[in-house]
Write an enzyme that holds these catalytic residues in place. Structure first.
Site, PDB file in Angstrom:
ATOM      1  N   ARG A 175      -0.515  -8.539  13.676  1.00 49.02           N
ATOM      2  CA  ARG A 175      -1.008  -7.567  12.691  1.00 49.02           C
ATOM      3  C   ARG A 175      -1.858  -8.267  11.629  1.00 49.02           C
ATOM      4  NH1 ARG A 175       4.443  -5.110  10.818  1.00 49.02           N
ATOM      5  NH2 ARG A 175       3.228  -3.990   9.253  1.00 49.02           N
ATOM      6  N   LYS A 189       0.838  -1.217   0.000  1.00 52.60           N
ATOM      7  CA  LYS A 189       0.000   0.000   0.000  1.00 52.60           C
ATOM      8  C   LYS A 189       0.867   1.259   0.000  1.00 52.60           C
ATOM      9  CE  LYS A 189      -1.901  -1.021   3.996  1.00 52.60           C
ATOM     10  NZ  LYS A 189      -1.193  -2.278   4.321  1.00 52.60           N
ATOM     11  N   ARG A 230      11.707  -2.132  11.117  1.00 52.21           N
ATOM     12  CA  ARG A 230      10.591  -1.352  11.672  1.00 52.21           C
ATOM     13  C   ARG A 230      10.147  -1.982  12.984  1.00 52.21           C
ATOM     14  NH1 ARG A 230       5.309   0.264   8.152  1.00 52.21           N
ATOM     15  NH2 ARG A 230       4.107  -0.985   9.639  1.00 52.21           N
ATOM     16  N   ARG A 268      -9.579   1.313   8.223  1.00 55.77           N
ATOM     17  CA  ARG A 268      -9.175  -0.027   8.653  1.00 55.77           C
ATOM     18  C   ARG A 268     -10.231  -0.722   9.485  1.00 55.77           C
ATOM     19  NH1 ARG A 268      -3.139   0.674   8.487  1.00 55.77           N
ATOM     20  NH2 ARG A 268      -2.306  -1.284   9.164  1.00 55.77           N
ATOM     21  N   ARG A 317      12.087  -6.466   5.274  1.00 56.22           N
ATOM     22  CA  ARG A 317      12.033  -4.998   5.143  1.00 56.22           C
ATOM     23  C   ARG A 317      13.020  -4.293   6.074  1.00 56.22           C
ATOM     24  NH1 ARG A 317       6.583  -1.687   5.520  1.00 56.22           N
ATOM     25  NH2 ARG A 317       6.211  -3.032   7.288  1.00 56.22           N
TER      26      ARG A 317
HETATM   27  P1  AP5 Z   1       4.862  -1.501   1.865  1.00 57.37           P
HETATM   28  O1  AP5 Z   1       4.635  -0.728   0.621  1.00 57.37           O
HETATM   29  O2  AP5 Z   1       5.425  -0.795   3.039  1.00 57.37           O
HETATM   30  O3  AP5 Z   1       3.531  -2.299   2.262  1.00 57.37           O
HETATM   31  P2  AP5 Z   1       2.323  -1.821   3.159  1.00 57.37           P
HETATM   32  O4  AP5 Z   1       1.126  -2.532   2.669  1.00 57.37           O
HETATM   33  O5  AP5 Z   1       2.274  -0.320   3.245  1.00 57.37           O
HETATM   34  O6  AP5 Z   1       2.820  -2.477   4.522  1.00 57.37           O
HETATM   35  P3  AP5 Z   1       2.867  -1.881   5.991  1.00 57.37           P
HETATM   36  O7  AP5 Z   1       3.568  -2.939   6.796  1.00 57.37           O
HETATM   37  O8  AP5 Z   1       3.459  -0.519   6.031  1.00 57.37           O
HETATM   38  O9  AP5 Z   1       1.340  -1.832   6.284  1.00 57.37           O
HETATM   39  P4  AP5 Z   1       0.595  -1.815   7.616  1.00 57.37           P
HETATM   40  O10 AP5 Z   1      -0.791  -1.653   7.160  1.00 57.37           O
HETATM   41  O11 AP5 Z   1       0.857  -2.955   8.518  1.00 57.37           O
HETATM   42  O12 AP5 Z   1       1.307  -0.580   8.365  1.00 57.37           O
HETATM   43  P5  AP5 Z   1       0.848   0.904   8.670  1.00 57.37           P
HETATM   44  O13 AP5 Z   1       2.063   1.709   8.666  1.00 57.37           O
HETATM   45  O14 AP5 Z   1      -0.298   1.310   7.831  1.00 57.37           O
HETATM   46  O15 AP5 Z   1       5.802  -2.757   1.464  1.00 57.37           O
HETATM   47  C1  AP5 Z   1       6.249  -3.671   2.451  1.00 57.37           C
HETATM   48  C2  AP5 Z   1       7.605  -4.253   1.986  1.00 57.37           C
HETATM   49  O16 AP5 Z   1       7.407  -4.992   0.783  1.00 57.37           O
HETATM   50  C3  AP5 Z   1       8.648  -3.172   1.662  1.00 57.37           C
HETATM   51  O17 AP5 Z   1       9.910  -3.628   2.009  1.00 57.37           O
HETATM   52  C4  AP5 Z   1       8.533  -2.999   0.135  1.00 57.37           C
HETATM   53  O18 AP5 Z   1       9.711  -2.544  -0.455  1.00 57.37           O
HETATM   54  C5  AP5 Z   1       8.165  -4.419  -0.289  1.00 57.37           C
HETATM   55  N1  AP5 Z   1       7.309  -4.437  -1.486  1.00 57.37           N
HETATM   56  C6  AP5 Z   1       6.257  -3.628  -1.760  1.00 57.37           C
HETATM   57  N2  AP5 Z   1       5.687  -3.966  -2.948  1.00 57.37           N
HETATM   58  C7  AP5 Z   1       6.405  -5.037  -3.400  1.00 57.37           C
HETATM   59  C8  AP5 Z   1       6.274  -5.862  -4.574  1.00 57.37           C
HETATM   60  N3  AP5 Z   1       5.335  -5.644  -5.486  1.00 57.37           N
HETATM   61  N4  AP5 Z   1       7.155  -6.869  -4.714  1.00 57.37           N
HETATM   62  C9  AP5 Z   1       8.131  -7.102  -3.782  1.00 57.37           C
HETATM   63  N5  AP5 Z   1       8.293  -6.366  -2.653  1.00 57.37           N
HETATM   64  C10 AP5 Z   1       7.432  -5.354  -2.471  1.00 57.37           C
HETATM   65  O19 AP5 Z   1       0.288   0.763  10.167  1.00 57.37           O
HETATM   66  C11 AP5 Z   1       1.138   0.445  11.242  1.00 57.37           C
HETATM   67  C12 AP5 Z   1       0.331   0.443  12.535  1.00 57.37           C
HETATM   68  O20 AP5 Z   1      -0.213   1.757  12.765  1.00 57.37           O
HETATM   69  C13 AP5 Z   1      -0.878  -0.491  12.554  1.00 57.37           C
HETATM   70  O21 AP5 Z   1      -0.525  -1.792  12.937  1.00 57.37           O
HETATM   71  C14 AP5 Z   1      -1.773   0.208  13.590  1.00 57.37           C
HETATM   72  O22 AP5 Z   1      -1.337  -0.066  14.902  1.00 57.37           O
HETATM   73  C15 AP5 Z   1      -1.535   1.690  13.318  1.00 57.37           C
HETATM   74  N6  AP5 Z   1      -2.494   2.242  12.341  1.00 57.37           N
HETATM   75  C16 AP5 Z   1      -2.203   2.774  11.115  1.00 57.37           C
HETATM   76  N7  AP5 Z   1      -3.321   3.167  10.485  1.00 57.37           N
HETATM   77  C17 AP5 Z   1      -4.353   2.871  11.317  1.00 57.37           C
HETATM   78  C18 AP5 Z   1      -5.766   3.010  11.211  1.00 57.37           C
HETATM   79  N8  AP5 Z   1      -6.344   3.526  10.115  1.00 57.37           N
HETATM   80  N9  AP5 Z   1      -6.518   2.589  12.256  1.00 57.37           N
HETATM   81  C19 AP5 Z   1      -5.969   2.077  13.386  1.00 57.37           C
HETATM   82  N10 AP5 Z   1      -4.636   1.912  13.537  1.00 57.37           N
HETATM   83  C20 AP5 Z   1      -3.835   2.298  12.501  1.00 57.37           C
END
Ligand code: AP5
Length: 213
Positions: A160, A9, A149, A84, A121
């Site tokens: 998660r 994402k 991270r 979410r 990552r």
């Molecule tokens: P990346 O692009 O970072 O993937 P992502 O889907 O953004 O993964 P995240 O781990 O950041 O998502 P998340 O939803 O758990 O975390 P968030 O920060 O939103 O890619 C991941 C890896 O794969 C990278 O190394 C990348 O290079 C690689 N990659 C990408 N595309 C690829 C491809 N096509 N092929 C190969 N490799 C690839 O949330 C973190 C925390 O914050 C949550 O757990 C929660 O506690 C809180 N939070 C955030 N938003 C909310 C909300 N709306 N409500 C409640 N709590 C929230």
């Protein structure tokens, strides 16, 4: 942009927003930034993030509402990691009043691939950006050290993913019947996913206006 942890994402939202000069709103990045600045509310939220749980709906909705109220959101924006929960999705429908259309793209990736990506990552400890493989030990943007991270550890990733299935997956059903909902295969090279994303958004944006309402 929707999808489980590691679906891509953040990667795709960044590319999509950059190419179009749009604002990207990542609730995860906003929380991590506020934690770095030692914001007291964000530090409370960190305890939940450390456990792989979601942060309180009211706090997240307030963050997004405040960000959308600024003029740079007027031309359109990309949401990464929000909504979410069904409560957040319902709030977003209200926030979209007078804007739109709201295009929802769900990025689908098999769980074993998610686990591999999150285990591999590295991010920059200073600016927080995901490190591509060519960066060996330092950030190519700011020179900061590359680190794991804080919520990518084994136990937390499992939680998660569990939380995703319990609390976030139901909003796919919430959106699935809408003409502006699309699903794409995220288990492809990043450029191929970007092309699928562009096509999906373009096609969904062309859905008849009356059907989007
Ligand atoms: P990346 O692009 O970072 O993937 P992502 O889907 O953004 O993964 P995240 O781990 O950041 O998502 P998340 O939803 O758990 O975390 P968030 O920060 O939103 O890619 C991941 C890896 O794969 C990278 O190394 C990348 O290079 C690689 N990659 C990408 N595309 C690829 C491809 N096509 N092929 C190969 N490799 C690839 O949330 C973190 C925390 O914050 C949550 O757990 C929660 O506690 C809180 N939070 C955030 N938003 C909310 C909300 N709306 N409500 C409640 N709590 C929230």
């Amino acid at each position: 942009m929707m999808g489980p942890p590691g679906a891509g994402k953040g990667t795709q939202a960044g590319r999509f927003a950059r190419e179009r000069g749009l604002l990207k709103i990542s609730t995860g990045d906003i929380l991590r930034e506020a934690i770095k600045e030692k914001n007291p509310t964000a530090l409370e939220a960190k305890a939940r993030m450390d456990r792989g749980e979601l942060v309180d709906d009211a706090m997240i909705i307030a963050i997004v509402e405040e960000r959308l109220a600024r003029p740079d959101a007027d031309p359109g924006f990309v949401l990464d990691g929000f909504p979410r929960t069904v409560a957040q999705a319902t709030a977003l429908d209200h926030l979209m009043d007078g804007r739109g259309p709201l295009v929802v793209v769900d990025i689908v990736v098999p769980e074993e691939v998610l686990l591999r990506r999150l285990a591999a990552r590295r991010i920059c400890g200073d600016c927080g950006v995901n490190a591509p493989v060519e960066w060996i030990s330092a950030c190519g943007n700011c020179g900061g050290a590359l680190v794991t991270r804080f919520d990518d550890g084994d136990g937390v990733v499992g939680e998660r993913l569990k939380v995703y299935h319990l609390q976030t997956r139901p909003i796919v059903e919430f959106y699935a019947g809408r003409p502006t909902f699309r699903t794409i295969d995220g288990n492809q090279p990043p450029d191929v996913v970007t092309a699928s994303m562009d096509a999906a958004v373009c096609q969904a944006s062309l859905a008849p206006r009356e059907a989007q309402l």
